[in-house]
Scaffold this active site. Structure first.
Site, PDB file in Angstrom:
ATOM      1  N   ALA A  11     -31.817  -8.722  28.504  1.00 58.99           N
ATOM      2  CA  ALA A  11     -31.940  -8.336  27.169  1.00 58.99           C
ATOM      3  C   ALA A  11     -32.520  -6.856  27.069  1.00 58.99           C
ATOM      4  CB  ALA A  11     -33.248  -9.136  26.630  1.00 58.99           C
ATOM      5  N   ASP A  70     -24.191  -1.403  37.890  1.00 61.40           N
ATOM      6  CA  ASP A  70     -24.862  -1.834  39.178  1.00 61.40           C
ATOM      7  C   ASP A  70     -25.687  -0.554  39.449  1.00 61.40           C
ATOM      8  OD1 ASP A  70     -25.227  -3.808  41.176  1.00 61.40           O
ATOM      9  OD2 ASP A  70     -24.461  -2.331  42.519  1.00 61.40           O
ATOM     10  N   HIS A 181     -30.835   7.024  34.707  1.00 61.68           N
ATOM     11  CA  HIS A 181     -29.444   6.995  35.143  1.00 61.68           C
ATOM     12  C   HIS A 181     -28.614   5.990  34.206  1.00 61.68           C
ATOM     13  CE1 HIS A 181     -32.579   3.932  36.277  1.00 61.68           C
ATOM     14  NE2 HIS A 181     -31.700   3.163  37.024  1.00 61.68           N
TER      15      HIS A 181
HETATM   16  P1  IMP Z   1     -29.354  -4.293  38.651  1.00 63.42           P
HETATM   17  O1  IMP Z   1     -28.106  -3.197  38.443  1.00 63.42           O
HETATM   18  O2  IMP Z   1     -29.906  -4.699  37.310  1.00 63.42           O
HETATM   19  O3  IMP Z   1     -28.790  -5.491  39.461  1.00 63.42           O
HETATM   20  O4  IMP Z   1     -30.557  -3.600  39.371  1.00 63.42           O
HETATM   21  C1  IMP Z   1     -30.732  -3.670  40.832  1.00 63.42           C
HETATM   22  C2  IMP Z   1     -32.083  -3.294  41.244  1.00 63.42           C
HETATM   23  O5  IMP Z   1     -32.045  -2.036  41.205  1.00 63.42           O
HETATM   24  C3  IMP Z   1     -33.243  -3.668  40.240  1.00 63.42           C
HETATM   25  O6  IMP Z   1     -33.323  -5.057  40.493  1.00 63.42           O
HETATM   26  C4  IMP Z   1     -34.198  -2.742  40.678  1.00 63.42           C
HETATM   27  O7  IMP Z   1     -34.732  -3.381  41.735  1.00 63.42           O
HETATM   28  C5  IMP Z   1     -33.573  -1.404  41.008  1.00 63.42           C
HETATM   29  N1  IMP Z   1     -33.491  -0.803  39.720  1.00 63.42           N
HETATM   30  C6  IMP Z   1     -32.404  -0.300  38.746  1.00 63.42           C
HETATM   31  N2  IMP Z   1     -32.700   0.500  37.958  1.00 63.42           N
HETATM   32  C7  IMP Z   1     -34.074   0.654  38.133  1.00 63.42           C
HETATM   33  C8  IMP Z   1     -34.916   1.037  37.097  1.00 63.42           C
HETATM   34  O8  IMP Z   1     -34.605   1.813  36.204  1.00 63.42           O
HETATM   35  N3  IMP Z   1     -36.212   1.007  37.550  1.00 63.42           N
HETATM   36  C9  IMP Z   1     -36.708   0.385  38.627  1.00 63.42           C
HETATM   37  N4  IMP Z   1     -36.020  -0.171  39.438  1.00 63.42           N
HETATM   38  C10 IMP Z   1     -34.536  -0.523  39.154  1.00 63.42           C
END
Ligand code: IMP
Length: 198
Positions: A11, A70, A181
Site C-alpha cells: 500500500a 525491485d 531510491h
Molecule cells: P522489495 O523491492 O519491496 O521486494 O524490497 C526488497 C527488500 O529490500 C525489502 O524487503 C527490504 O528488506 C529492502 N528495502 C528496500 N527498500 C527499502 C527501504 O526503503 N528501507 C528499508 N529497506 C528497504
C-alpha cells in the site's frame, strides 16, 4: 484514460506512485484493483532483471502499461550483500531487528568509508506496444553503529544518512520520499513515460 498497473501488493508503494504520477493522464491501479493475481518467481540476477520479470509476467495477463519495481540494500563491506536477496536475507520470516543486528556485527571492524552502503531501486515498464523501459536510482549512506528510529521499514534503522546525521528511520516519510531510491526511480520513470506516451 490509459490504465497503468503497478505490480505490487504494498500500500505504501501505491501511495507513493499515485503522488508522483498525479499529473499524468493515467488510471493507476494496484494488481488487486486490476483483479490480477500471479505467483511470479523472481529468479533474476539483478534488480533490473527481477523488475522486468514481474512487469512482463503481469503485462502478459493484462496488456496496457505495467510497472514493477525491485529494491534492496547493498553493503559494500559485505560484497554488496544482501542486494537482491534483501527480503530473503537470513530467512524471509527473520525479524529485521535480527537482520539489522547481524549487519552491524558483520561490520564490527569497518570504519568510516568502509561502512558505505546504498539502497537501490530498479523500476521496469512494459508499454502497450510491448516495448520496455528500465530505470535505476540509489540512495547513498552508511551502515550505522546502532539501530535507531521508528519510521520506514526493513533496513532503515541501520541506514545512516551523513547529511542528516540520522538514519532513514529517523527522518519523516515525506523527507524520505524526496531522497529515496524509490522516489527518485519513480520520478525517472515518469519522465520515460512522458516521452514514450507523447
Ligand atoms: P522489495 O523491492 O519491496 O521486494 O524490497 C526488497 C527488500 O529490500 C525489502 O524487503 C527490504 O528488506 C529492502 N528495502 C528496500 N527498500 C527499502 C527501504 O526503503 N528501507 C528499508 N529497506 C528497504
Amino acid at each position: 484514460m490509459t490504465q497503468l498497473i503497478f505490480a505490487t501488493g504494498n500500500a505504501g508503494k501505491m501511495r507513493e506512485i499515485r503522488q508522483i504520477m498525479a499529473d499524468m493522464p493515467l488510471d493507476i491501479k494496484s494488481m488487486k484493483e486490476a483483479g490480477v493475481t500471479a505467483d511470479i518467481v523472481e529468479d533474476g540476477k539483478t534488480f533490473e532483471e527481477n523488475a522486468l520479470i514481474k512487469a512482463r509476467a503481469i503485462h502478459a495477463l493484462t496488456g496496457g502499461i505495467v510497472l514493477a519495481d525491485d529494491s534492496g540494500l547493498e553493503v559494500d563491506y559485505m560484497d554488496k550483500m544482501p542486494g537482491i536477496y534483501s527480503s530473503r536475507f537470513m530467512g524471509e520470516d527473520t525479524s529485521y531487528d535480527i537482520k539489522n543486528k547481524a549487519i552491524i556485527d558483520a561490520l564490527e571492524k569497518a570504519e568510516g568509508e568502509e561502512r558505505s552502503a546504498r539502497f537501490v531501486c530498479a523500476i521496469a515498464a512494459v508499454l502497450p506496444d510491448g516495448s520496455e523501459r528500465v530505470v535505476r536510482a540509489t540512495m547513498e549512506g552508511r551502515i550505522g553503529y546502532e539501530i535507531a528510529g521508528q519510521n520506514g521499514f526493513g533496513y532503515d534503522p541501520i541506514f545512516f544518512l551523513p547529511e542528516y546525521g540520522k538514519t532513514s528511520a529517523e527522518i519523516s516519510p515525506e523527507e524520505k520520499n524526496e531522497i529515496s531510491h524509490r522516489g527518485k526511480a519513480l520520478r525517472l520513470m515518469k519522465e520515460e513515460l512522458k516521452e514514450a506516451l507523447s
